[in-house]
Design a protein around this motif. Structure first.
Motif, mmCIF file in Angstrom:
data_model
loop_
_atom_site.group_PDB
_atom_site.id
_atom_site.type_symbol
_atom_site.label_atom_id
_atom_site.label_comp_id
_atom_site.label_asym_id
_atom_site.label_seq_id
_atom_site.Cartn_x
_atom_site.Cartn_y
_atom_site.Cartn_z
ATOM 1 N N ILE A 108 0.852 -1.193 0.000
ATOM 2 C CA ILE A 108 0.000 0.000 0.000
ATOM 3 C C ILE A 108 0.880 1.233 0.000
ATOM 4 O O ILE A 108 1.862 1.316 0.753
ATOM 5 N N ASP A 109 0.533 2.183 -0.840
ATOM 6 C CA ASP A 109 1.145 3.518 -0.804
ATOM 7 C C ASP A 109 0.007 4.529 -0.749
ATOM 8 O O ASP A 109 -0.717 4.697 -1.740
ATOM 9 N N GLY A 110 -0.172 5.183 0.390
ATOM 10 C CA GLY A 110 -1.314 6.078 0.556
ATOM 11 C C GLY A 110 -2.602 5.289 0.510
ATOM 12 O O GLY A 110 -2.833 4.402 1.336
ATOM 13 N N THR A 111 -3.440 5.584 -0.477
ATOM 14 C CA THR A 111 -4.674 4.820 -0.654
ATOM 15 C C THR A 111 -4.599 3.894 -1.863
ATOM 16 O O THR A 111 -5.590 3.266 -2.222
ATOM 17 N N THR A 112 -3.416 3.797 -2.488
ATOM 18 C CA THR A 112 -3.248 2.906 -3.635
ATOM 19 C C THR A 112 -2.787 1.542 -3.153
ATOM 20 O O THR A 112 -1.822 1.429 -2.403
ATOM 21 N N VAL A 113 -3.496 0.527 -3.591
ATOM 22 C CA VAL A 113 -3.222 -0.852 -3.173
ATOM 23 C C VAL A 113 -2.720 -1.627 -4.381
ATOM 24 O O VAL A 113 -3.330 -1.601 -5.455
ATOM 25 N N TYR A 114 -1.592 -2.317 -4.199
ATOM 26 C CA TYR A 114 -1.008 -3.149 -5.250
ATOM 27 C C TYR A 114 -1.036 -4.605 -4.800
ATOM 28 O O TYR A 114 -0.739 -4.914 -3.645
ATOM 29 N N VAL A 115 -1.369 -5.506 -5.711
ATOM 30 C CA VAL A 115 -1.293 -6.936 -5.429
ATOM 31 C C VAL A 115 -0.656 -7.634 -6.629
ATOM 32 O O VAL A 115 -0.636 -7.112 -7.745
ATOM 33 N N ALA A 168 6.337 -1.540 -1.329
ATOM 34 C CA ALA A 168 6.417 -0.126 -1.697
ATOM 35 C C ALA A 168 7.318 0.576 -0.687
ATOM 36 O O ALA A 168 7.061 0.525 0.513
ATOM 37 N N ALA A 169 8.385 1.219 -1.178
ATOM 38 C CA ALA A 169 9.337 1.877 -0.275
ATOM 39 C C ALA A 169 10.125 2.928 -1.034
ATOM 40 O O ALA A 169 10.560 2.692 -2.169
ATOM 41 N N ASP A 170 10.297 4.073 -0.414
ATOM 42 C CA ASP A 170 11.169 5.133 -0.935
ATOM 43 C C ASP A 170 10.805 5.556 -2.364
ATOM 44 O O ASP A 170 11.673 5.857 -3.172
ATOM 45 N N GLY A 171 9.507 5.564 -2.654
ATOM 46 C CA GLY A 171 9.066 6.010 -3.964
ATOM 47 C C GLY A 171 9.154 4.969 -5.057
ATOM 48 O O GLY A 171 8.920 5.278 -6.231
ATOM 49 N N PHE A 172 9.475 3.731 -4.688
ATOM 50 C CA PHE A 172 9.564 2.655 -5.674
ATOM 51 C C PHE A 172 8.664 1.497 -5.269
ATOM 52 O O PHE A 172 8.316 1.325 -4.098
ATOM 53 N N LEU A 173 8.338 0.688 -6.267
ATOM 54 C CA LEU A 173 7.574 -0.528 -6.065
ATOM 55 C C LEU A 173 8.469 -1.693 -6.467
ATOM 56 O O LEU A 173 8.975 -1.750 -7.592
ATOM 57 N N ALA A 203 8.485 2.653 -10.704
ATOM 58 C CA ALA A 203 7.958 3.834 -10.036
ATOM 59 C C ALA A 203 6.554 3.502 -9.543
ATOM 60 O O ALA A 203 5.916 2.543 -10.005
ATOM 61 N N LEU A 204 6.063 4.281 -8.602
ATOM 62 C CA LEU A 204 4.761 3.975 -8.016
ATOM 63 C C LEU A 204 3.622 4.067 -9.014
ATOM 64 O O LEU A 204 2.554 3.477 -8.797
ATOM 65 N N ASP A 205 3.825 4.791 -10.111
ATOM 66 C CA ASP A 205 2.785 4.848 -11.142
ATOM 67 C C ASP A 205 2.909 3.710 -12.149
ATOM 68 O O ASP A 205 2.156 3.648 -13.125
ATOM 69 N N GLY A 206 3.858 2.787 -11.911
ATOM 70 C CA GLY A 206 4.044 1.649 -12.804
ATOM 71 C C GLY A 206 5.033 1.882 -13.922
ATOM 72 O O GLY A 206 5.333 0.957 -14.689
ATOM 73 N N SER A 207 5.580 3.093 -14.038
ATOM 74 C CA SER A 207 6.548 3.382 -15.092
ATOM 75 C C SER A 207 7.926 2.833 -14.723
ATOM 76 O O SER A 207 8.177 2.437 -13.580
ATOM 77 N N GLY A 235 17.681 1.758 2.984
ATOM 78 C CA GLY A 235 17.578 1.460 1.557
ATOM 79 C C GLY A 235 18.146 0.120 1.141
ATOM 80 O O GLY A 235 18.155 -0.204 -0.049
ATOM 81 N N LEU A 236 18.605 -0.705 2.085
ATOM 82 C CA LEU A 236 19.090 -2.038 1.753
ATOM 83 C C LEU A 236 17.908 -2.908 1.333
ATOM 84 O O LEU A 236 16.902 -2.991 2.032
ATOM 85 N N VAL A 237 18.038 -3.557 0.184
ATOM 86 C CA VAL A 237 16.966 -4.410 -0.348
ATOM 87 C C VAL A 237 17.424 -5.858 -0.283
ATOM 88 O O VAL A 237 18.512 -6.203 -0.759
ATOM 89 N N VAL A 238 16.617 -6.711 0.331
ATOM 90 C CA VAL A 238 16.920 -8.136 0.378
ATOM 91 C C VAL A 238 15.726 -8.922 -0.138
ATOM 92 O O VAL A 238 14.577 -8.475 -0.049
ATOM 93 N N ALA A 239 16.019 -10.103 -0.685
ATOM 94 C CA ALA A 239 14.974 -11.007 -1.155
ATOM 95 C C ALA A 239 15.235 -12.384 -0.580
ATOM 96 O O ALA A 239 16.369 -12.875 -0.607
ATOM 97 N N ALA A 240 14.189 -13.011 -0.050
ATOM 98 C CA ALA A 240 14.264 -14.384 0.458
ATOM 99 C C ALA A 240 13.647 -15.296 -0.584
ATOM 100 O O ALA A 240 12.551 -15.025 -1.090
ATOM 101 N N GLU A 241 14.363 -16.384 -0.919
ATOM 102 C CA GLU A 241 13.831 -17.261 -1.951
ATOM 103 C C GLU A 241 14.044 -18.724 -1.619
ATOM 104 O O GLU A 241 14.975 -19.103 -0.900
ATOM 105 N N HIS A 242 13.155 -19.551 -2.171
ATOM 106 C CA HIS A 242 13.215 -20.988 -1.993
ATOM 107 C C HIS A 242 14.304 -21.585 -2.878
ATOM 108 O O HIS A 242 14.429 -21.231 -4.057
ATOM 109 N N GLY A 243 15.042 -22.526 -2.323
ATOM 110 C CA GLY A 243 16.001 -23.279 -3.109
ATOM 111 C C GLY A 243 15.372 -24.528 -3.703
ATOM 112 O O GLY A 243 14.158 -24.727 -3.647
#
Length: 378
Positions: A108-115, A168-173, A203-207, A235-243
Motif C-alpha cells: 500500500i502507498d497512501g490509498t493505492t493498493v497493489y497486489v 512499496a518503499a522510498d518512492g519505488f515498487l 515507479a509507483l505509477d508503474g513506469s 535502503g538495503l533491499v533483500v529477497a528471500a527465496e526458496h532453493g
C-alpha cells in the motif's frame, strides 16, 4: 543448516544429598525443570483467525489491515486489533490458485493498493496463465475499487515458483517474480528480456525508472522463487527465496545483479540447469544460504522501531517447512548473521512477516482453513 536454539536452555546440576532428603530434592529438581523451561523472547497473540490460506499483509496509513487470501480475496480489517471488524472483502476475478500460485503479495502507498497474482486471463483453466501486478484504490469505508492490471509486460504463470512479493518503499515498487519452474530450454531466469526469475523495480505509477539497469522493469536476475522482499530504512533491499533441495537463499539485491539460478545455488553448488553457464564467480553469492536441508524461506522484513531494543534493524525471515522465524543481525555492509530461531513449531507454517504501525511484527500462518494472523512483540 543446524537449527538454532530458540533461547538459552536451562540446565540442572546434580548434588549429593542424604537419602532422607532424596525424594524432596528430586521433586524440587522436577519442579525447577518445569518452571525453568525456555520460552521465546517474544510474545505472540492471535489477532484474526478463521482465514483460508492468507498470503500477505499490508497496512494503510490510518492503521487498517489488508490481507490477501490465495483464492483471490483481499480482506480489509478496521485495524490490527484483536478481532477487529472486517470492513470489506474484494474478490479479484480470474485468479488461478493452485499449489504455489494465486493471489499473493500486497503493498500500500497512501490509498493505492497493489497486489500480485497468478491469473488465467481466459478463465478456462487452460493455457496460458500469467503473473500480473494489479492496482486498486482504498476508499474511506474500506471498499476497494475494481483492480486494474499495471502494464509491466508478460510474465509466465504456473502452479509453482511464482514469487510474487510486492513492497512499496522510498518512492519505488519492488516486485518479485519466480521462474515458474520451467525446464531446460524454457527457463528464463537468466534472460534479462523476460520478467520470470527476476526482481523488478518500478515507479509507483508503474513506469520504468530511468536508472534501472536493463532499461526495463528488471532490476536483478537469476532468481528461482523469491517470495519475500524487504527494504530497510537505509535502503538495503533483500529477497528471500526458496532453493531446490539445497540452499534457500537471502540475497542482497543490487542493480543488475545476477544471482545464478538455474546455473548455481548458494555460493557455488551446481544448479539444475548448467547449460550455457559460466563459472560460479560470474554470479553473485547469497548473503546467506541454508545449505541442506532447506527451510522453505518465505517472507522477510526488517525490525523497525525502538520497541525492539537492540533487535532494531535486524532481519526476520519466515519459514514454511521449518515452521519458525529466523532472526539475522545485519552489518553496515549488508552481511547477514543468523542469531536465533523464534516461534519454533508453535503455529505451523509461517508465511508473511510485516511491521505494523504500532511497531509490532504481524505474521500470517499457512496451514489451510483456520489460518491466523499473529501479532508478535519483544
Amino acid at each position: 543448516m543446524r537449527r538454532l536454539p530458540a533461547s538459552t536452555r536451562a540446565t540442572a546440576s546434580r548434588f549429593f544429598v542424604p537419602a532422607v532428603l532424596a525424594i524432596v530434592v528430586v521433586g524440587a529438581v522436577a519442579v525447577a525443570l518445569v518452571v525453568g523451561r525456555p520460552f521465546d523472547s517474544v510474545h505472540a497473540a492471535v489477532v484474526q483467525d478463521g482465514l483460508e490460506h492468507p498470503w500477505d499483509i499490508a497496512f494503510a496509513p490510518d492503521g487498517r489491515m489488508l490481507v490477501t487470501e490465495r483464492a483471490g480475496h483481499v480482506l480489509v480489517f478496521e485495524s490490527a486489533a484483536a478481532d477487529a471488524p472486517l470492513l470489506h472483502t474484494a474478490t479479484i476475478p480470474d485468479v488461478r490458485a493452485e499449489l504455489e500460485s494465486g493471489l499473493m503479495g500486497i503493498a500500500i502507498d497512501g490509498t493505492t493498493v497493489y497486489v500480485c497474482a497468478s491469473r488465467d486471463p481466459g478463465g478456462d483453466s487452460g493455457e496460458p496463465w500469467r503473473v500480473q501486478l494489479l492496482r486498486s484504490a482504498l476508499a474511506d469505508d474500506g471498499s476497494l475499487a475494481a483492480f486494474e492490471v499495471v502494464p509491466i509486460g508478460e510474465a509466465m504463470g504456473g502452479p509453482r515458483h511464482q514469487g510474487c512479493a510486492v513492497e512499496a518503499a522510498d518512492g519505488f515498487l519492488w516486485v518479485s517474480i519466480g521462474e515458474a519452474s520451467q525446464p531446460a530450454g524454457e527457463n528464463r531466469a537468466q534472460d534479462p528480456d523476460s520478467l520470470n526469475g527476476k526482481i523488478l523495480r518500478l515507479a509507483l505509477d508503474g513506469s520504468i525508472p530511468d536508472d534501472n539497469p536493463f532499461g526495463s522493469a528488471v532490476y536483478s536476475l537469476g532468481h528461482r522463487n523469491p517470495q519475500g522482499i524487504a527494504v530497510s530504512p537505509s535502503g538495503l533491499v533483500v529477497a528471500a527465496e526458496h532453493g531446490t533441495d539445497v540452499n534457500d537463499e537471502v540475497n542482497v539485491i543490487v542493480p543488475g545483479g545476477n544471482y545464478g539460478y538455474p546455473c548455481f545455488t548458494g555460493a557455488d553448488d551446481p544448479g539444475p540447469i548448467p547449460d550455457g553457464c559460466g563459472p560460479a564467480s560470474d554470479y553473485l553469492p547469497p548473503a546467506w544460504a541454508s545449505g541442506f536441508p532447506t527451510l522453505a524461506t518465505s517472507g522477510a522484513t526488517f525490525l523497525v522501531g525502538s520497541s525492539w531494543g537492540d533487535w532494531e534493524g535486524d532481519l526476520i525471515v519466515s519459514t514454511l517447512k521449518e515452521e519458525d522465524l529466523r532472526r539475522f543481525s545485519v552489518s553496515a555492509s549488508g552481511g547477514l548473521t543468523p542469531v536465533e530461531t523464534l516461534l519454533d513449531r508453535q503455529f505451523g507454517r509461517l508465511r508473511a512477516v510485516v511491521i505494523g504501525p504500532d511497531e509490532a511484527l504481524y505474521v500470517s500462518t499457512a496451514n489451510g482453513p483456520g489460518d491466523r494472523i499473529l501479532r508478535i512483540t519483544h
